[in-house]
Design a protein around this motif. Structure first.
Motif, PDB file in Angstrom:
ATOM      1  N   LEU A  13      13.416 -47.605 -19.254  1.00  0.00           N
ATOM      2  CA  LEU A  13      13.997 -48.655 -19.833  1.00  0.00           C
ATOM      3  C   LEU A  13      13.072 -49.808 -20.229  1.00  0.00           C
ATOM      4  O   LEU A  13      13.281 -50.686 -21.153  1.00  0.00           O
ATOM      5  CB  LEU A  13      15.152 -49.330 -18.665  1.00  0.00           C
ATOM      6  CG  LEU A  13      16.379 -48.830 -18.458  1.00  0.00           C
ATOM      7  CD1 LEU A  13      16.973 -49.641 -17.393  1.00  0.00           C
ATOM      8  CD2 LEU A  13      17.138 -48.976 -19.834  1.00  0.00           C
ATOM      9  N   PHE A  14      11.532 -49.719 -19.697  1.00  0.00           N
ATOM     10  CA  PHE A  14      10.815 -50.874 -20.152  1.00  0.00           C
ATOM     11  C   PHE A  14       9.551 -50.236 -20.436  1.00  0.00           C
ATOM     12  O   PHE A  14       8.606 -50.903 -20.455  1.00  0.00           O
ATOM     13  CB  PHE A  14      10.744 -51.988 -19.039  1.00  0.00           C
ATOM     14  CG  PHE A  14      10.714 -51.547 -17.542  1.00  0.00           C
ATOM     15  CD1 PHE A  14       9.379 -51.222 -16.972  1.00  0.00           C
ATOM     16  CD2 PHE A  14      11.767 -51.192 -16.950  1.00  0.00           C
ATOM     17  CE1 PHE A  14       9.275 -50.987 -15.760  1.00  0.00           C
ATOM     18  CE2 PHE A  14      11.952 -50.706 -15.487  1.00  0.00           C
ATOM     19  CZ  PHE A  14      10.521 -50.622 -14.852  1.00  0.00           C
ATOM     20  N   VAL A  15       9.197 -49.039 -20.039  1.00  0.00           N
ATOM     21  CA  VAL A  15       7.953 -48.295 -20.177  1.00  0.00           C
ATOM     22  C   VAL A  15       7.729 -47.471 -21.584  1.00  0.00           C
ATOM     23  O   VAL A  15       8.754 -46.477 -21.589  1.00  0.00           O
ATOM     24  CB  VAL A  15       7.168 -47.437 -19.109  1.00  0.00           C
ATOM     25  CG1 VAL A  15       5.950 -46.863 -19.338  1.00  0.00           C
ATOM     26  CG2 VAL A  15       7.229 -48.258 -17.799  1.00  0.00           C
TER      27      VAL A  15
ATOM     28  N   LYS B 285      12.003 -50.558 -26.167  1.00  0.00           N
ATOM     29  CA  LYS B 285      11.945 -50.762 -24.468  1.00  0.00           C
ATOM     30  C   LYS B 285      11.829 -52.414 -24.597  1.00  0.00           C
ATOM     31  O   LYS B 285      11.308 -53.003 -23.728  1.00  0.00           O
ATOM     32  CB  LYS B 285      10.455 -50.047 -24.050  1.00  0.00           C
ATOM     33  CG  LYS B 285      10.432 -48.542 -24.236  1.00  0.00           C
ATOM     34  CD  LYS B 285      11.613 -47.822 -23.516  1.00  0.00           C
ATOM     35  CE  LYS B 285      11.684 -46.426 -23.918  1.00  0.00           C
ATOM     36  NZ  LYS B 285      10.817 -45.724 -23.511  1.00  0.00           N
ATOM     37  N   GLU B 286      12.707 -53.089 -25.279  1.00  0.00           N
ATOM     38  CA  GLU B 286      13.013 -54.247 -25.000  1.00  0.00           C
ATOM     39  C   GLU B 286      14.596 -54.659 -25.212  1.00  0.00           C
ATOM     40  O   GLU B 286      15.162 -53.817 -25.416  1.00  0.00           O
ATOM     41  CB  GLU B 286      12.492 -55.231 -26.032  1.00  0.00           C
ATOM     42  CG  GLU B 286      10.817 -55.324 -26.123  1.00  0.00           C
ATOM     43  CD  GLU B 286      10.341 -56.021 -24.959  1.00  0.00           C
ATOM     44  OE1 GLU B 286      11.071 -56.538 -24.221  1.00  0.00           O
ATOM     45  OE2 GLU B 286       9.017 -55.730 -24.398  1.00  0.00           O
ATOM     46  N   ASP B 287      14.866 -55.927 -24.860  1.00  0.00           N
ATOM     47  CA  ASP B 287      16.378 -56.105 -24.671  1.00  0.00           C
ATOM     48  C   ASP B 287      16.548 -57.599 -25.111  1.00  0.00           C
ATOM     49  O   ASP B 287      15.730 -57.988 -26.084  1.00  0.00           O
ATOM     50  CB  ASP B 287      16.741 -56.000 -23.163  1.00  0.00           C
ATOM     51  CG  ASP B 287      16.190 -56.892 -22.438  1.00  0.00           C
ATOM     52  OD1 ASP B 287      15.307 -57.978 -22.775  1.00  0.00           O
ATOM     53  OD2 ASP B 287      16.139 -56.796 -21.009  1.00  0.00           O
TER      54      ASP B 287
ATOM     55  N   LEU C 243      12.186 -52.906 -32.240  1.00  0.00           N
ATOM     56  CA  LEU C 243      11.427 -53.177 -30.911  1.00  0.00           C
ATOM     57  C   LEU C 243      11.587 -52.009 -29.725  1.00  0.00           C
ATOM     58  O   LEU C 243      13.001 -52.293 -29.362  1.00  0.00           O
ATOM     59  CB  LEU C 243      11.690 -54.782 -30.355  1.00  0.00           C
ATOM     60  CG  LEU C 243      11.138 -55.773 -30.866  1.00  0.00           C
ATOM     61  CD1 LEU C 243      11.548 -56.334 -32.170  1.00  0.00           C
ATOM     62  CD2 LEU C 243      10.717 -56.811 -29.873  1.00  0.00           C
TER      63      LEU C 243
ATOM     64  N   PHE D 238      12.500 -46.437 -15.365  1.00  0.00           N
ATOM     65  CA  PHE D 238      11.410 -47.135 -15.907  1.00  0.00           C
ATOM     66  C   PHE D 238      11.393 -46.756 -17.171  1.00  0.00           C
ATOM     67  O   PHE D 238      10.475 -47.520 -18.067  1.00  0.00           O
ATOM     68  CB  PHE D 238       9.986 -46.844 -15.039  1.00  0.00           C
ATOM     69  CG  PHE D 238       9.722 -45.796 -15.153  1.00  0.00           C
ATOM     70  CD1 PHE D 238       9.088 -44.999 -16.228  1.00  0.00           C
ATOM     71  CD2 PHE D 238       9.483 -44.777 -13.924  1.00  0.00           C
ATOM     72  CE1 PHE D 238       8.409 -43.510 -16.292  1.00  0.00           C
ATOM     73  CE2 PHE D 238       8.864 -43.536 -13.749  1.00  0.00           C
ATOM     74  CZ  PHE D 238       8.471 -42.829 -15.068  1.00  0.00           C
TER      75      PHE D 238
ATOM     76  N   LYS E  26       5.487 -46.751 -30.407  1.00  0.00           N
ATOM     77  CA  LYS E  26       4.830 -48.193 -30.734  1.00  0.00           C
ATOM     78  C   LYS E  26       5.846 -49.267 -30.357  1.00  0.00           C
ATOM     79  O   LYS E  26       6.955 -49.179 -30.499  1.00  0.00           O
ATOM     80  CB  LYS E  26       4.562 -48.455 -32.140  1.00  0.00           C
ATOM     81  CG  LYS E  26       2.947 -47.857 -32.495  1.00  0.00           C
ATOM     82  CD  LYS E  26       2.599 -47.926 -33.916  1.00  0.00           C
ATOM     83  CE  LYS E  26       2.531 -49.553 -34.303  1.00  0.00           C
ATOM     84  NZ  LYS E  26       1.120 -49.958 -34.256  1.00  0.00           N
ATOM     85  N   LYS E  27       5.563 -50.395 -29.674  1.00  0.00           N
ATOM     86  CA  LYS E  27       6.269 -51.494 -29.225  1.00  0.00           C
ATOM     87  C   LYS E  27       7.116 -51.841 -30.346  1.00  0.00           C
ATOM     88  O   LYS E  27       8.172 -52.330 -30.195  1.00  0.00           O
ATOM     89  CB  LYS E  27       5.315 -52.664 -28.644  1.00  0.00           C
ATOM     90  CG  LYS E  27       6.246 -53.689 -28.162  1.00  0.00           C
ATOM     91  CD  LYS E  27       6.679 -53.357 -26.863  1.00  0.00           C
ATOM     92  CE  LYS E  27       7.508 -53.677 -25.741  1.00  0.00           C
ATOM     93  NZ  LYS E  27       8.099 -53.001 -24.868  1.00  0.00           N
ATOM     94  N   ILE E  28       6.362 -52.483 -31.653  1.00  0.00           N
ATOM     95  CA  ILE E  28       7.316 -52.867 -32.391  1.00  0.00           C
ATOM     96  C   ILE E  28       6.788 -52.114 -34.016  1.00  0.00           C
ATOM     97  O   ILE E  28       5.604 -51.842 -34.199  1.00  0.00           O
ATOM     98  CB  ILE E  28       6.942 -54.368 -32.816  1.00  0.00           C
ATOM     99  CG1 ILE E  28       7.605 -54.975 -33.706  1.00  0.00           C
ATOM    100  CG2 ILE E  28       5.518 -54.668 -33.096  1.00  0.00           C
ATOM    101  CD1 ILE E  28       7.944 -56.415 -33.770  1.00  0.00           C
TER     102      ILE E  28
END
Ligand code: ZN
Lengths: 138, 337
Positions: free
Chosen positions: A9-11, A37-39, A35, A7, A17-19
């Motif tokens: 990979l996406f948490v 945990k994004e793809d 960004l 997890f 920070k997300k971005i």
């Protein structure tokens, strides 16, 4: 044994920070957005729509390593708006467009259901093993 | 509020258009037109990998005298589709305050079968019985889509053999493990005549004669004889075929996919707006996600036209109670063994 949790990979990890925006010093009106945990789902989508957006001179993304869930998105504008503003505008536009897609989909589905009901005269919708096969294509 | 769709060209301003060609409890086929490949592909990727569902994640084996190894059975159990209706009310176990698991973040299922007859016994997903408190009455129940309402075959037992185990089903997404994928497959196609030449067809003598035409070939104008190649052309019609694995009805997969994608984008807007202070992102400030926004369009909810019929088996009552005791399937099924 020492494999990371999947997890991750996406948490977002603690404190991430997300971005984040990093101004690119060598170029005018240019920023990198990282960004976490994004793809490609967001990377490709945002860069494609930034390229189409007004006042955006350049937009591109890369994923440095396939095992590392980080997207780098570079945006350069003509100076009348900031890269951050361009990105926010594109995100809002996409939210609206996906919203419209959802409404269109539900509308079409309701129409079909209505048509199917007329055809099967209230037949059991979804008997085990298949349900009404809506084969009345175009 | 001011979602000016940022005019790119006249056609784009109209936004995406959907045409459904087939919809039932297993699949939905639709055409997405007046759109862009990045837009369509992101939706495809999200429907494959990022819609939350529920699947067995932990198995505690008390007794296993079958021929299959414990981990082999545990793997098979993980792949059994469980009804994910209402999974949005379930917490991720890693975000729950409990230690391990509780009724707010998991569903417990029991399996107990012993072959007492003199013929081999078959153990099906139906013998997997949810126990204890649940978020709702259907969440985590195995999905039966076969006519008999048995569900997938888990294992077989010889006379005298027994399995007894306890499963913990948790919420997750397919990025973590494919068992959480709501879709069995998603067909994605565009440009059936290969006018854009994105595909280089292999052939012996003539590609046209050797490759069958696409199912959508009649939907689009075939290329004219000697037509010059259009270097500026881009795809704008996409043909989706969303097939459900059983945990969610196919139309819900589409609408949930859209929701997940909108939440991703809204998360970015929210983060980018933070610290800006000015009114630039006024309508996105605060902890509001488009989940609620879209709810107003009758879109945030979970109910689907198939919610009652397609997903939930009508078997439950008919077969009566299966109190995870011995299942009398030995007889009449010996042609299997
Ligand atoms: Zn818990």
């Amino acid at each position: 044994m020492n494999a990371p949790d999947r997890f991750e990979l996406f948490v977002l990890a603690e404190g991430e920070k997300k971005i984040t925006e990093k101004v690119v010093s060598g170029m005018s009106n240019c920023s990198d957005f990282i960004l976490l945990k994004e793809d490609h789902t967001l990377g490709n989508l945002l860069s494609a729509y930034l390229k189409m957006a007004p006042h955006v001179m350049m937009a591109a993304y890369k994923i440095g390593h396939p095992n590392v869930p980080e997207v780098l998105l570079r945006v350069q504008t003509d100076g009348s708006i900031t890269p951050r503003e361009a990105l926010v505008t594109v995100c809002k536009q996409l939210v609206a467009m996906y919203g419209q897609l959802g409404r269109e989909f539900q509308k079409e589905l309701a129409l079909r259901q209505y048509a199917d009901q007329g055809e099967h005269a209230g037949g059991a919708g979804g008997a085990p093993g298949g349900g009404p096969s809506g084969q009345n294509g175009f | 509020m001011d979602y000016d769709p940022m005019v790119m060209d006249d056609a784009e301003a109209l936004g995406p258009v959907v045409k459904i060609s087939q919809a039932d409890s297993v699949r939905v086929k639709y055409e997405l037109s007046n759109s862009d490949i990045a837009f369509a592909n992101s939706l495809r990727r999200v429907m494959l990998a990022e819609i939350p569902t529920i699947a067995i994640d932990l198995v505690e084996i008390e007794e296993n005298s079958s021929v299959l190894a414990d981990e082999f059975i545990a793997h098979r159990l993980g792949l059994i589709p469980l009804n994910a209706e209402g999974v949005e009310n379930l917490l991720y176990a890693r975000e729950c305050d409990c230690d391990g698991c509780c009724e707010h973040c998991s569903v417990k299922l029991m399996l107990h079968a012993k072959c007492t007859g003199d013929e081999n016994m078959h153990v099906f997903a139906r013998d997997l019985v949810p126990v204890g408190e649940r978020v709702n009455q259907v969440l985590g129940t195995p999905v039966f889509s076969d006519a008999e309402g048995l569900g997938p075959l888990i294992l077989k037992l010889r006379p005298g053999q027994e399995v007894k185990l306890e499963c913990i089903a948790k919420k997750g997404i397919a990025k973590e493990h494919a068992k959480w994928a709501p879709s069995a497959a998603i067909g994605f196609e565009y440009d059936p005549h290969n006018k854009l030449r994105h595909i280089d067809l292999w052939y012996e003598t003539d590609a046209k004669a050797e490759w069958p035409p696409s199912e959508y070939a009649s939907w689009e104008e075939p290329p004219q004889e000697g037509e010059p190649f259009d270097y500026d052309a881009v795809p704008n019609r996409f043909y989706f075929n969303v097939e459900s694995a059983g945990s969610l009805p196919p139309d819900t997969i589409v609408s949930e996919g859209i929701k997940v994608l909108q939440q991703k984008l809204a998360g970015l807007i929210h983060e980018l707006a933070e610290g800006e202070g000015d009114g630039m992102n006024g309508d996105y400030n605060g902890p509001r996600s488009p989940e609620y926004g879209t709810g107003a369009d009758g879109f945030g909810g979970y109910t689907t036209p198939f919610g009652n019929g397609g997903n939930q088996s009508s078997w439950g009552g008919a077969g009566g109670t299966t109190p995870y005791g011995t299942t009398p399937y030995g007889a009449g099924q010996s042609n299997w063994s």
